[in-house]
Design a protein around this motif. Structure first.
Motif, PDB file in Angstrom:
ATOM      1  N   CYS A  45       0.010   8.675   2.316  1.00 10.94           N
ATOM      2  CA  CYS A  45      -0.868  10.155   3.058  1.00 10.94           C
ATOM      3  C   CYS A  45      -0.290  11.104   4.050  1.00 10.94           C
ATOM      4  O   CYS A  45      -0.573  11.906   3.889  1.00 10.94           O
ATOM      5  CB  CYS A  45      -2.311   8.988   3.575  1.00 10.94           C
ATOM      6  SG  CYS A  45      -2.965   8.150   2.657  1.00 10.94           S
TER       7      CYS A  45
ATOM      8  N   CYS B  91      -1.695   6.631  -2.118  1.00 10.72           N
ATOM      9  CA  CYS B  91      -1.669   5.637  -1.452  1.00 10.72           C
ATOM     10  C   CYS B  91      -1.453   4.887  -1.147  1.00 10.72           C
ATOM     11  O   CYS B  91      -1.593   3.186  -2.375  1.00 10.72           O
ATOM     12  CB  CYS B  91      -3.140   5.773  -0.320  1.00 10.72           C
ATOM     13  SG  CYS B  91      -3.426   5.388   0.561  1.00 10.72           S
ATOM     14  N   ASP B  92      -0.726   3.748  -0.307  1.00 17.90           N
ATOM     15  CA  ASP B  92      -0.661   2.586  -0.358  1.00 17.90           C
ATOM     16  C   ASP B  92      -1.616   1.280  -0.396  1.00 17.90           C
ATOM     17  O   ASP B  92      -1.714   0.515  -0.441  1.00 17.90           O
ATOM     18  CB  ASP B  92       0.392   2.038   0.827  1.00 17.90           C
ATOM     19  CG  ASP B  92       1.503   2.765   0.505  1.00 17.90           C
ATOM     20  OD1 ASP B  92       1.738   3.716  -0.532  1.00 17.90           O
ATOM     21  OD2 ASP B  92       2.339   3.239   1.419  1.00 17.90           O
TER      22      ASP B  92
ATOM     23  N   ALA C  14      -8.185   7.734  -0.565  1.00 22.98           N
ATOM     24  CA  ALA C  14      -6.421   7.089   0.557  1.00 22.98           C
ATOM     25  C   ALA C  14      -7.072   6.930   1.911  1.00 22.98           C
ATOM     26  O   ALA C  14      -8.590   7.109   2.210  1.00 22.98           O
ATOM     27  CB  ALA C  14      -5.870   8.478  -0.142  1.00 22.98           C
ATOM     28  N   CYS C  15      -6.675   6.360   2.214  1.00 24.69           N
ATOM     29  CA  CYS C  15      -6.478   5.288   3.478  1.00 24.69           C
ATOM     30  C   CYS C  15      -6.148   6.520   4.290  1.00 24.69           C
ATOM     31  O   CYS C  15      -6.713   6.176   6.011  1.00 24.69           O
ATOM     32  CB  CYS C  15      -5.088   3.734   3.606  1.00 24.69           C
ATOM     33  SG  CYS C  15      -3.195   4.575   4.502  1.00 24.69           S
ATOM     34  N   GLY C  16      -5.404   7.408   4.702  1.00 25.71           N
ATOM     35  CA  GLY C  16      -4.970   8.767   5.453  1.00 25.71           C
ATOM     36  C   GLY C  16      -4.008   7.806   6.080  1.00 25.71           C
ATOM     37  O   GLY C  16      -3.593   8.955   7.472  1.00 25.71           O
ATOM     38  N   GLY C  17      -3.213   7.093   6.667  1.00 25.98           N
ATOM     39  CA  GLY C  17      -2.688   6.556   7.545  1.00 25.98           C
ATOM     40  C   GLY C  17      -1.003   5.903   6.734  1.00 25.98           C
ATOM     41  O   GLY C  17      -0.499   6.102   8.160  1.00 25.98           O
ATOM     42  N   CYS C  18      -1.195   5.685   5.815  1.00 24.79           N
ATOM     43  CA  CYS C  18       0.138   5.035   5.638  1.00 24.79           C
ATOM     44  C   CYS C  18       1.269   6.093   5.122  1.00 24.79           C
ATOM     45  O   CYS C  18       0.781   7.208   4.820  1.00 24.79           O
ATOM     46  CB  CYS C  18       0.133   4.535   3.929  1.00 24.79           C
ATOM     47  SG  CYS C  18      -0.595   5.543   2.394  1.00 24.79           S
TER      48      CYS C  18
HETATM   49 ZN   LIG Z   1      -2.692   5.750   2.570  1.00 21.22          ZN
END
Ligand SMILES: [Zn+2]
Length: 338
Positions: free
Chosen positions: A75, A59-60, A68-72
């Protein structure tokens, strides 16, 4: 049945938090191993955990916490199972071997440069299904891992994994879970009217095994086994036929359930409370079944069950019919009035 669960929240399950902390501390201290072996029973969520870890590393926006952000972009690629720096190696069909060609594919992949400038991650699942050639071909990569790479091995039966592989990995064991947080998770995520504590005990502390247990109607299965034991005791059934019938299920499951039943019978005989049977009417039947047996006879039989269960899950090939007949004939002789 666990459909209410969001598939990719990238947060480990509550019973995995201790293991997650171990991983987090390792990354914070920059002592993350190049090869990690996760071991634990089927249904403890090893694959999911490895996905959380892979997502956290790729993840970024995850940082040291690995959340993990789930949005990048990364992800999203993981959510779509198409991240170019993550590969999963598994048998072509469930229960089959992982062959050397698969491991060669993994080695080629690991040699490539990371496309997104972070890790290259390979997951092998279940690692014990690698055949001998496959395992041997992996050794060199384990000894000289390419930079910024991580190899994750998931394994339910570590004794089947060559010691040469095991000794080159950092091992993380996932223990069965029975605690409050796990019980709460099951209540919130698995639809059932049954007693959750009881279900968890029957699942051996592996919460994700519960949906399949319910689907296979495990309670009826247990009652059927008990009926067969009564019929055998009364001499109304032929051992060979019963063994044939039990063979319809996986032998190690049959022996596991029998050993659970008999562990409770041993407890009942020694005046302790049964722990795996919640249905009071069933306790009455168990008492009836063992009325004429001595405690030492019962424990003798219980040990045979454990021994044969061990054989059914061990490294040596076995004959299902023979293993089950062995148990059935021992049981019949226990009840022989002569
Ligand atoms: Zn992410």
């Amino acid at each position: 049945m666990i459909s209410r669960l969001k598939p990719y929240s990238f947060k480990p399950y509550p019973w995995q938090l201790e293991n997650w902390n171990t991983i987090q501390s390792a990354t914070r201290a920059e002592r993350m191993a190049h090869a990690i072996l996760f071991t634990g029973p089927v249904g403890i969520g090893l694959e999911y955990f490895s996905k959380c870890l892979a997502a956290g590393l790729l993840c970024d926006n995850s940082g040291d916490e690995l959340q993990a952000c789930g949005g990048c972009r990364s992800c999203h690629l993981i959510q779509g199972e198409s991240h170019p720096d993550l590969v999963t190696i598994e048998p072509e069909e469930a229960g089959k071997q992982i062959k050397i060609e698969e491991i060669r594919r993994l080695i080629d992949f690991m040699q490539l440069k990371s496309q997104y400038g972070r890790y290259k991650i390979s997951v092998i699942t279940p690692a014990e299904s690698m055949n001998r050639n496959a395992a041997n071909s992996l050794l060199k990569t384990l000894e000289e891992p390419p930079g910024q790479s991580l190899l994750i091995l998931l394994c339910h039966r570590p004794n089947l994994l060559p010691i040469t592989i095991r000794s080159r990995c950092q091992q993380l064991r996932f223990k069965p879970a029975y605690d409050e947080a796990t019980v709460r998770w099951v209540k919130e995520n698995i639809e059932t009217d049954e007693n959750v504590q009881h279900l968890l005990t029957m699942a051996g502390g592996a919460p994700l095994a519960i949906p399949e247990m319910l689907e296979n109607n495990i309670f009826e299965y247990q009652r059927n086994l008990l009926n067969d034991l009564f019929a055998l005791k009364a001499g109304q059934e032929d051992p060979v036929k019963i063994a044939e019938k039990w063979k319809a299920y996986d032998t190690s499951h049959v022996l596991f359930w029998l050993s659970q039943l008999f562990s409770d019978m041993v407890r009942i005989k020694s005046l302790a409370k049964p722990v795996r049977i919640s249905d009071p009417s069933m306790i009455g039947r168990l008492q009836e079944l063992i009325k004429q047996l001595e405690l030492h006879e019962l424990t003798g039989f219980y040990h045979l069950l454990l021994e044969n269960y061990g054989m059914s899950t061990g490294t040596i090939s076995y004959n299902s019919q023979g293993l089950l007949e062995d148990v059935i004939i021992f049981w019949q002789n226990l009840n022989d009035p002569e």
